[in-house]
Design an enzyme around this catalytic site. Structure first.
Site, PDB file in Angstrom:
ATOM      1  N   GLU A 231       0.871  -1.177   0.000  1.00  0.00           N
ATOM      2  CA  GLU A 231       0.000   0.000   0.000  1.00  0.00           C
ATOM      3  C   GLU A 231       0.901   1.218   0.000  1.00  0.00           C
ATOM      4  O   GLU A 231       1.664   1.439   0.946  1.00  0.00           O
ATOM      5  CB  GLU A 231      -0.948   0.036   1.196  1.00  0.00           C
ATOM      6  N   CYS A 265      -1.735   8.642   3.733  1.00  0.00           N
ATOM      7  CA  CYS A 265      -1.871   8.287   2.311  1.00  0.00           C
ATOM      8  C   CYS A 265      -3.241   8.668   1.769  1.00  0.00           C
ATOM      9  O   CYS A 265      -3.390   8.950   0.590  1.00  0.00           O
ATOM     10  CB  CYS A 265      -1.639   6.789   2.129  1.00  0.00           C
TER      11      CYS A 265
END
Length: 472
Positions: A231, A265
């Site tokens: 990720e 993020c």
């Protein structure tokens, strides 16, 4: 060989006030070997035994909470979020325990299409999983992968970021407080080279970090033919339609852009608003901005320091590039140095996709707002870029928002809000484009991805002879 030591910076004070020993290649190999030796007994405990151990781990987190808080606060320069990270452990353990019941059932014999043949599955965990964690949410992003891997029956070797190493000591005590888990977990500290050594000794690797780091990990893992679950970065857009609730949109834009100093993020990094309501939305954001305070001015403030000092330079460069290319700085824009480094909440208008702030990951409390003339244009702008982590829509109705959301190239789409993937862990989703690789870390897949499926078949009918299958 002499031990290598690294210094860690305190984000709030700006001083190098912590030193730690680097795990060399031999130490990483030894940690992986120890976990590998203990993993069969851990897997043999079965779902119930491992679930009981994770429940006990939840209690160990409570016991060690004060030390974890002190370490995380020093690592990140944040207090409120440090508390949130620790409190989140109970929720993650609860979700994983609930999902384990769904995932770890191997079922019974099932008939095949061929008469007399029956088959069933066996779930085989990867013996040793390497977890490479980032610096922005150190505890959450270590355990969000470690917990499901343990429930699957794997052992885990964790490498925290060298930027935030302090929490490793109290976390190690948490893991060792449950002997069965302590036997199959190790923590190794060091820079990127330590992560590379880890990939060389594990059976699967998980990495949360930048696209650059993720690509290095993926290439390294591919050479060893082991899976890499990644990720990585994001450049999350929000589309606000002409009939949206602008007060709600302004509240969401501000929160999702500046929370955690924009160092997530899933932080909101691009805002596309219908031209007819562009100025009205900007006005509402400006009305809310004076209430946002930096923690260097107010300990109860909303924006903490940059955890990694170099990020301040990136954010400054994005703001300066935007202004040089014609953007209008409507609020903030300054980097404040008070020992640590803070950035004022920053609102930019008149932006476009020639600017770095609209194309590269900023990772700071910056809100670039751009007008659009049609939904098709808004969708095209939102999908323009290398990232596809998550995206957001605020529209006049849920049906309208859903219709737009289905067109967005992102793994998680928030409707009527933004950045919900940062606090909703129930649903499976996968990163698109350069934002990641591999099955979801959320929902039941978060456990299933650590298991290989073996098929076992039995023939309960007559054995087939060679004469039953003539060569034609």
């Amino acid at each position: 060989m002499a031990t290598e030591w690294l210094d860690a910076r305190n984000p709030f004070t700006g001083t190098m006030d912590h030193r730690f020993a680097v795990a060399d290649r031999a130490a990483v190999a030894a940690a992986c070997a120890a976990v590998r030796a203990a993993q069969p007994a851990w897997a043999a405990l079965g779902r119930e035994g491992r679930s009981a151990a994770l429940a006990a781990l939840g209690e160990a987190f409570k016991t060690e909470a004060p030390a974890l808080f002190a370490a995380l606060a020093a690592d990140t320069g944040r207090q409120r979020i440090a508390h949130i990270e620790i409190e989140a452990m109970q929720g993650f353990i609860g979700l994983d325990l609930a999902n384990a019941a769904k995932v770890l059932d191997e079922g019974d014999w099932q008939p095949a299409f061929v008469p007399g043949i029956f088959g069933r599955r066996q779930l085989v965990p990867y013996p040793v999983v390497g977890v490479i964690a980032p610096w922005n949410f150190p505890l959450i992003l270590s355990m969000i992968d470690t917990l499901p891997a343990l429930l699957a029956g794997c052992g885990v070797v964790l490498k925290p970021s060298e930027v935030t190493p302090r929490y490793a000591a109290p976390l190690r005590r948490v893991l060792e407080a449950v002997p069965a888990i302590g036997a199959v977990t190790r923590i190794v500290l060091g820079p990127g080279s330590t992560g590379a050594d880890l990939v060389d000794h594990v059976d699967a690797v998980v990495c949360t970090g930048s696209v650059r780091t993720g690509r290095i990990v993926a290439e390294h893992a591919a050479r060893r033919f082991i899976p890499a679950f990644l990720e990585l970065g994001g450049k999350d857009p929000l589309i606000v339609t002409a009939d949206a609730d602008l007060d709600r949109a302004a509240t969401v834009v501000l929160r999702a852009s500046v929370l955690a100093t924009g160092q997530a993020c899933q932080s909101l990094e691009r805002v596309y608003v219908a031209r007819a309501v562009h100025d009205a939305l900007v006005t509402r954001i400006l009305e809310r901005l004076p209430a946002v305070r930096l923690t260097c001015d107010d300990p109860q403030g909303h924006i903490g320091p940059f955890i990694m000092a170099g990020q301040a330079d990136i954010v400054r460069a994005h703001i300066e590039d935007a202004v040089a290319r014609g953007a209008r700085l409507r609020w903030g824009g300054r980097i404040i140095e008070r020992g640590g480094l803070w950035c004022e909440p920053t609102l930019l208008t008149g932006v476009d996709h020639t600017m770095r702030v609209m194309r590269e990951e900023t990772f700071g409390p910056v809100m670039p707002v751009m007008a659009y003339d049609s939904i098709d244009e808004a969708v095209a702008l939102a999908n323009d870029g290398e990232y596809g982590l998550s995206a957001n829509v605020i529209a006049g109705s849920e049906a309208e928002a859903l219709a737009i959301g289905r067109r967005l190239d992102a793994g998680f789409v928030s409707l009527g809000d933004a950045s919900m993937s940062s606090f909703v862990a129930d649903f499976e989703w996968e990163s698109f484009r350069s934002s990641g690789l591999g099955r979801s870390r959320m929902g039941p897949a978060g456990i299933a991805r650590y298991l290989r499926t073996k098929a076992i078949a039995v023939n309960r009918g007559p054995a087939m002879s060679v004469t039953d299958s003539p060569d034609s």
